[in-house]
Design a protein around this motif. Structure first.
Motif, PDB file in Angstrom:
ATOM      1  N   GLY A   1      20.649 -39.553  46.772  1.00  0.00           N
ATOM      2  CA  GLY A   1      21.056 -40.957  46.696  1.00  0.00           C
ATOM      3  C   GLY A   1      20.579 -41.634  45.425  1.00  0.00           C
ATOM      4  O   GLY A   1      21.292 -42.441  44.833  1.00  0.00           O
ATOM      5  N   ASP A   2      19.350 -41.293  44.988  1.00  0.00           N
ATOM      6  CA  ASP A   2      18.834 -41.896  43.757  1.00  0.00           C
ATOM      7  C   ASP A   2      19.645 -41.490  42.543  1.00  0.00           C
ATOM      8  O   ASP A   2      19.989 -42.319  41.696  1.00  0.00           O
ATOM      9  N   GLN A   3      19.982 -40.215  42.441  1.00  0.00           N
ATOM     10  CA  GLN A   3      20.763 -39.754  41.301  1.00  0.00           C
ATOM     11  C   GLN A   3      22.196 -40.284  41.364  1.00  0.00           C
ATOM     12  O   GLN A   3      22.842 -40.471  40.332  1.00  0.00           O
ATOM     13  N   TYR A   4      22.704 -40.534  42.591  1.00  0.00           N
ATOM     14  CA  TYR A   4      24.055 -41.108  42.714  1.00  0.00           C
ATOM     15  C   TYR A   4      24.111 -42.486  42.069  1.00  0.00           C
ATOM     16  O   TYR A   4      25.087 -42.823  41.389  1.00  0.00           O
ATOM     17  N   THR A   5      23.038 -43.280  42.262  1.00  0.00           N
ATOM     18  CA  THR A   5      23.031 -44.621  41.667  1.00  0.00           C
ATOM     19  C   THR A   5      22.955 -44.581  40.154  1.00  0.00           C
ATOM     20  O   THR A   5      23.279 -45.568  39.491  1.00  0.00           O
ATOM     21  N   ARG A   6      22.504 -43.461  39.571  1.00  0.00           N
ATOM     22  CA  ARG A   6      22.370 -43.353  38.125  1.00  0.00           C
ATOM     23  C   ARG A   6      23.630 -42.830  37.438  1.00  0.00           C
ATOM     24  O   ARG A   6      23.707 -42.804  36.211  1.00  0.00           O
TER      25      ARG A   6
ATOM     26  N   ALA B   1      27.644 -34.845  36.335  1.00  0.00           N
ATOM     27  CA  ALA B   1      26.525 -35.730  36.000  1.00  0.00           C
ATOM     28  C   ALA B   1      25.540 -35.832  37.164  1.00  0.00           C
ATOM     29  O   ALA B   1      24.321 -35.853  36.969  1.00  0.00           O
ATOM     30  N   LEU B   2      26.069 -35.896  38.399  1.00  0.00           N
ATOM     31  CA  LEU B   2      25.200 -35.936  39.574  1.00  0.00           C
ATOM     32  C   LEU B   2      24.401 -34.646  39.692  1.00  0.00           C
ATOM     33  O   LEU B   2      23.196 -34.661  39.957  1.00  0.00           O
ATOM     34  N   ARG B   3      25.071 -33.508  39.470  1.00  0.00           N
ATOM     35  CA  ARG B   3      24.376 -32.227  39.544  1.00  0.00           C
ATOM     36  C   ARG B   3      23.283 -32.133  38.474  1.00  0.00           C
ATOM     37  O   ARG B   3      22.166 -31.679  38.739  1.00  0.00           O
ATOM     38  N   SER B   4      23.586 -32.561  37.252  1.00  0.00           N
ATOM     39  CA  SER B   4      22.606 -32.484  36.168  1.00  0.00           C
ATOM     40  C   SER B   4      21.385 -33.338  36.477  1.00  0.00           C
ATOM     41  O   SER B   4      20.246 -32.938  36.208  1.00  0.00           O
TER      42      SER B   4
ATOM     43  N   SER C   1      19.180 -31.539  38.928  1.00  0.00           N
ATOM     44  CA  SER C   1      18.511 -30.403  38.291  1.00  0.00           C
ATOM     45  C   SER C   1      17.319 -30.868  37.469  1.00  0.00           C
ATOM     46  O   SER C   1      16.272 -30.205  37.438  1.00  0.00           O
ATOM     47  N   LYS C   2      17.455 -32.028  36.803  1.00  0.00           N
ATOM     48  CA  LYS C   2      16.343 -32.547  36.005  1.00  0.00           C
ATOM     49  C   LYS C   2      15.170 -32.966  36.878  1.00  0.00           C
ATOM     50  O   LYS C   2      14.045 -33.051  36.397  1.00  0.00           O
ATOM     51  N   GLN C   3      15.414 -33.243  38.159  1.00  0.00           N
ATOM     52  CA  GLN C   3      14.343 -33.586  39.074  1.00  0.00           C
ATOM     53  C   GLN C   3      13.673 -32.355  39.675  1.00  0.00           C
ATOM     54  O   GLN C   3      12.817 -32.477  40.543  1.00  0.00           O
TER      55      GLN C   3
ATOM     56  N   ALA D   1      20.734 -27.426  42.261  1.00  0.00           N
ATOM     57  CA  ALA D   1      21.995 -28.088  42.567  1.00  0.00           C
ATOM     58  C   ALA D   1      23.162 -27.288  41.990  1.00  0.00           C
ATOM     59  O   ALA D   1      23.136 -26.916  40.819  1.00  0.00           O
ATOM     60  N   GLN D   2      24.162 -27.010  42.832  1.00  0.00           N
ATOM     61  CA  GLN D   2      25.339 -26.253  42.410  1.00  0.00           C
ATOM     62  C   GLN D   2      26.593 -26.933  42.954  1.00  0.00           C
ATOM     63  O   GLN D   2      26.572 -27.523  44.036  1.00  0.00           O
ATOM     64  N   ILE D   3      27.674 -26.822  42.191  1.00  0.00           N
ATOM     65  CA  ILE D   3      28.962 -27.357  42.614  1.00  0.00           C
ATOM     66  C   ILE D   3      29.933 -26.192  42.791  1.00  0.00           C
ATOM     67  O   ILE D   3      30.116 -25.389  41.876  1.00  0.00           O
ATOM     68  N   GLY D   4      30.531 -26.101  43.944  1.00  0.00           N
ATOM     69  CA  GLY D   4      31.481 -25.034  44.218  1.00  0.00           C
ATOM     70  C   GLY D   4      32.755 -25.579  44.849  1.00  0.00           C
ATOM     71  O   GLY D   4      32.865 -26.757  45.193  1.00  0.00           O
ATOM     72  N   SER D   5      33.716 -24.694  45.012  1.00  0.00           N
ATOM     73  CA  SER D   5      35.005 -25.038  45.639  1.00  0.00           C
ATOM     74  C   SER D   5      35.665 -26.234  44.972  1.00  0.00           C
ATOM     75  O   SER D   5      36.154 -27.157  45.633  1.00  0.00           O
TER      76      SER D   5
END
Length: 434
Positions: free
Chosen positions: A361-366, A401-404, A407-409, A413-417
């Motif tokens: 949720g925190d990274q979503y706001t960023r 951007a959300l995945r990155s 990962s920095k935290q 985190a991976q994105i598939g499909s």
């Protein structure tokens, strides 16, 4: 009579050294019986100090309330009971729950429950800034610093939620707190309504606190909570600001917050020392102590030389085995190796649902223009320690951007499909403890 001053700074947060009068606060003053004697919203520090002076109050206990997302809730399973051994084992017990170097984190120990000791973790630099903000006030002295959401009255067997403008403070019956945006309450409620596979399906009580205006403005989110399944939602109207509710709950012990002012950030009681009459004897003992200290320093230097040689030998062996590890040094090599052994032995993830949900949720706001990035569904697997989120965005860059950010935290985190459509892209984000 002992007075307590509850102070909650309002964003944006100013530098207390550069512009002390630029910071604004909500505040409330309680007497020993818990009755409110004075309050204010959006006032400067000088206004609060002037109020204390006009009422001839001195040595008032100042309780600073910081945003709940400044401190992370952790659980520490430590079998020891003596305080000295608990403090020694504490960093190792919570290290895997924190996505940064444990040496840069201040740990505050709370009470013991069925799942272990409750712990609050906060970045040391941030903690120092908050201590500076609340220290040195006229007519008062710093007594405690708490995450604001940790002071909410607890709902037995469920969750308490306090509406606070665009944000909402939450706390569970076991004491874990978090802050989210109010518009995400519905999504959070659907997650609570999904019972773990090993639990019997039962109702989860949820108490929502807010002013009449806020309860009216958040009717959509409240309705979504009520339709989430097994949630039993109860509304409680508060007449004033949320700080009044937090102060009332703290005075009447309706919550068990963790005071962050511990260890190096501990505060003095402000009382005169009972050893004052023994001052001459202490002076004589000090002379003897200095002489003894000189002898001990000489022996210490001798043993330190041998210890340094041993550490250098240990690091030489470690660098031979791990030549690419530049972060490990003689001070933390033992903990690094023990952490690696625990990770190998456990064979499982280190982050629970609330932690993964908080970071996501925190990274979503960023994410820039996050309105175009939506969560269709959220699933959590306790056995694998994975949070799986079905995403839809106007472009793949938003999801990336959300995945990155995750990962920095320090999370995996991976994105598939991923499916590209005319209206954008959709895919599946999988987040684990790394």
């Amino acid at each position: 009579m002992s007075y307590r001053l509850y102070v909650r700074p309002l964003p944006p947060f100013a530098d207390p050294d550069q512009s002390p009068d630029a910071q604004l606060y909500n505040w409330v003053l309680h007497d020993a019986s818990g009755d409110s004697q004075a309050r204010g919203t959006g006032d400067t520090r000088s206004v609060i100090e002037q109020t204390l002076s006009q009422n001839n109050l001195d040595n008032v206990l100042l309780n600073g309330l910081i945003p709940g997302d400044e401190a992370l809730f952790c659980l520490a399973d430590i079998p020891a009971k003596q305080a000295r051994f608990i403090q020694q084992a504490l960093p190792y017990a919570v290290e895997e729950q924190i996505a940064q170097d444990i040496d840069s984190v201040h740990l505050a120990l709370g009470g013991h429950g069925d799942n272990g000791y409750r712990v609050a973790a906060i970045d040391r630099a941030r903690m120092s800034g908050w201590v500076d903000l609340f220290s040195g006030w006229d007519h008062s002295r710093l007594y405690a610093i708490y995450p604001d959401a940790a002071l909410l009255p607890v709902t037995g067997g469920g969750w308490s939620i306090c509406l606070d403008g665009d944000n909402a403070m939450l706390i569970s019956d076991r004491g874990e707190w978090l802050s989210i945006q109010s518009r995400n309450l519905g999504m959070f409620g659907h997650t609570l309504a999904m019972p773990p596979a090993e639990d019997v399906v039962a109702e989860v009580p949820v108490t929502i606190y807010g002013t009449e205006v806020e309860l009216e403005q958040q009717q959509s989110a409240i309705s979504e909570l009520r339709s989430a399944g097994r949630l039993t939602v109860r509304l409680e109207t508060i007449e004033l600001m949320p700080l009044e509710l937090l102060a009332h709950a703290h005075h009447h012990h309706l919550s068990q917050p963790i005071n962050l002012c511990q260890g190096n950030y501990g505060v003095k009681s402000g009382k005169s020392s009972p050893l004052l009459a023994w001052k001459p004897l202490i002076a004589v003992a000090s002379v003897w102590f200095v002489i003894q200290l000189g002898v001990e320093i000489g022996l210490g230097y001798y043993h330190q030389q041998h210890a340094d040689e041993t550490r250098e030998q240990a690091m030489a062996i470690y660098r031979t085995a791990f030549p690419d590890d530049a972060r490990t040094h003689a001070g933390n090599v033992r903990r690094v190796i023990e952490g690696q052994l625990r990770t190998i032995g456990s064979g499982g993830p280190s982050a629970d649902f609330v932690t993964l949900m908080k970071y996501t949720g925190d990274q979503y706001t960023r994410v820039p223009q996050n309105q175009s990035l939506t969560f269709n569904s959220i699933n959590y697997s306790r056995s694998r320690g994975e949070l799986v989120v079905d995403l839809r965005a106007d472009s793949y860059d938003r999801m990336s951007a959300l995945r990155s950010g995750l990962s920095k935290q320090g999370l995996e985190a991976q994105i598939g499909s991923v499916v590209n459509e005319s209206s954008g892209a959709r895919g599946r984000l999988t987040v684990s403890g790394g």
